[in-house]
Motif scaffolding. Sequence first.
Motif, PDB file in Angstrom:
ATOM      1  N   ILE A 117      13.493   0.784  -8.898  1.00 28.37           N
ATOM      2  CA  ILE A 117      13.238  -0.528  -9.577  1.00 28.37           C
ATOM      3  C   ILE A 117      12.153  -1.415  -9.090  1.00 28.37           C
ATOM      4  CG2 ILE A 117      15.639  -0.265 -10.607  1.00 28.37           C
ATOM      5  CD1 ILE A 117      16.356  -2.636  -8.734  1.00 28.37           C
ATOM      6  N   GLY A 149      10.354   3.975 -15.234  1.00 31.27           N
ATOM      7  CA  GLY A 149       9.438   3.232 -16.228  1.00 31.27           C
ATOM      8  C   GLY A 149       8.631   2.225 -15.345  1.00 31.27           C
ATOM      9  N   SER A 150       7.898   1.504 -16.215  1.00 30.89           N
ATOM     10  CA  SER A 150       6.906   0.620 -15.875  1.00 30.89           C
ATOM     11  C   SER A 150       7.089  -0.236 -14.786  1.00 30.89           C
ATOM     12  CB  SER A 150       6.169  -0.074 -16.831  1.00 30.89           C
ATOM     13  OG  SER A 150       6.997  -0.942 -17.158  1.00 30.89           O
ATOM     14  N   ASP A 151       8.246  -1.019 -14.476  1.00 28.37           N
ATOM     15  CA  ASP A 151       8.447  -1.979 -13.641  1.00 28.37           C
ATOM     16  C   ASP A 151       8.498  -1.379 -12.090  1.00 28.37           C
ATOM     17  OD1 ASP A 151      11.169  -1.327 -13.497  1.00 28.37           O
ATOM     18  OD2 ASP A 151      11.639  -2.989 -14.978  1.00 28.37           O
ATOM     19  N   GLY A 152       8.948   0.143 -12.091  1.00 25.93           N
ATOM     20  CA  GLY A 152       8.691   0.707 -10.906  1.00 25.93           C
ATOM     21  C   GLY A 152       7.354   1.227 -10.669  1.00 25.93           C
TER      22      GLY A 152
END
Lengths: 317, 317
Positions: A117, A149-152
């Motif tokens: 995350i 996903g993108s926030d990672g």
Amino acid sequence: MDRLIEAIEDKQNPSVVGLDPTPALVPVQVMDAYHIEADEYVEDDDDNLAATGAAAAYFEYNRAIIDAVADIVPAVKPQIAMYEALGPAGVDCYTMTCQYAREQGLYVIGDVKRGDIGSTAAAYAKHLSGFDGADVWHEDAITINPYLGSDGIEPFTAAAGETDRDLFILVRTSNPSSAQIQELELADGARVYEHVADLVEQWGADTIGRFGYARTGAVVGATHPEEGAALRARMPHTFFLVPGYGAQGGTAQSVAGMFDRDGSGAIVNSSRGIIGAWRDDPRYSETLEAQTALDLVAANARAAAEDMRDQLRVALA
Amino acid sequence: MDRLIEAIEDKQNPSVVGLDPTPALVPVQVMDAYHIEADEYVEDDDDNLAATGAAAAYFEYNRAIIDAVADIVPAVKPQIAMYEALGPAGVDCYTMTCQYAREQGLYVIGDVKRGDIGSTAAAYAKHLSGFDGADVWHEDAITINPYLGSDGIEPFTAAAGETDRDLFILVRTSNPSSAQIQELELADGARVYEHVADLVEQWGADTIGRFGYARTGAVVGATHPEEGAALRARMPHTFFLVPGYGAQGGTAQSVAGMFDRDGSGAIVNSSRGIIGAWRDDPRYSETLEAQTALDLVAANARAAAEDMRDQLRVALA
């Protein structure tokens, strides 16, 4: 991705040597020599003695290979799992290997497959940006897992941009069971890996360098040649890191479709086929001195790396 | 999963403390004290001095927290990314933290989110099985990423079985962008994370212990309470590790549905809410001695851990 592409151009060789030592890949006399040495310098009654000795042996093995190939390959890719197998002593060996390879002018792809995350990804992104001004890992690029996903991904993209480094995000891996998740068919008809491919192309859109490729590359296994060629068309700004050549079954022909029309756009990894080539050398025997065995490792690694380079040149001509 | 379930029963507390230090979470006088100490004992002109000092500070911080909570919580979960942010010195601190926590009777979940193809996963599995007879990582369980499919899981399952340890495989993560891949709708109507859930339940089928749970647990974020409850029904033999409590917005009510009818089946993680609780203590000031600051860290961590335990007990009653 500009620095890697320049290094490939310079050597006229789109291949990378996987530095993935295991106890079976390092000649036994080299393992033994450093086990004895560790026994002498490790102070306390350390139950990690075997790991400390193995880490020292791995470093000497890597150094012999790096010295042998540094003028003909653009990059190396140490797989951190092989070092983590030894515990913290192995991690020290990993960073020493990365640092030594960079000092020899090689571009270092840390195959770490991290992913978490956002706040945790920001900590992992120190692999690229360092801690308090110090480069603590010595990697030019790292591999990343996209499942979160993108926030990672964003912390890695930001760190890569600040430090002129790169990422390779897993899209389609080379292993047999990769199909279990990556090939699932979505409601819109695409496969999961195709959707991930589109995300990766999108995540890199603002980072395209002067050769037309973004900082966010993709990992696309050599064992899927048709999918690889389709992904090449689907991801025009994404540079590919292609594992699975050699021991896993990939050939120069099977990876040719992953390159662009100019013969750029991908770099192909081989590990065991290069670093373990000494095992087929009839001159090797267990009675050789450790240094003589390392010389054979080096000579065979160089010959195998030249052979791979030449095969790729023919396939891409 | 039997050892973890017994530890939870013993403490009557299904919560785990996330040991995720960052420079902002460790009191500045503690960071400074060990920076100075590192300056004295590090020999060479080491540009990793700041990282070495930070690693020493992290260890003292962790030790204070572990000592404060060891009698009331069953487990701790160090997030290795926070340690990797310091480079190899941080990895040393990570293993020292794991070892110290186990010595205090805690079950240690190494939050490492590793995952790779089979031969590489076998190397990562040494996190559980050790190297040459030595336990080099000191973890009781680790977290795993499923994107590569079963051949990247089997080496971990085998190592866990040999050493009476456990795994937690990512199914549904707590972060906002987890939806980008995990929530994709498949052609058969299921979501990707539901398919992964089925795989995880299947991967653990041969490892079910005496409480009815397999060695292969699942990571299911506290920020998805309805999905978590549905996954509880879908994965009857899979124990859940539930991150996202506290700082990320999860509450005792939102995680209650992830437990089974007997109040077992899950363990809930809180990191910042416990290890950073000292930041709201009016007794803290930057002029305090380092040891006094650590005492406040410890007292606040214990109070926050008791509060979380009590809230979970109420929600599960």
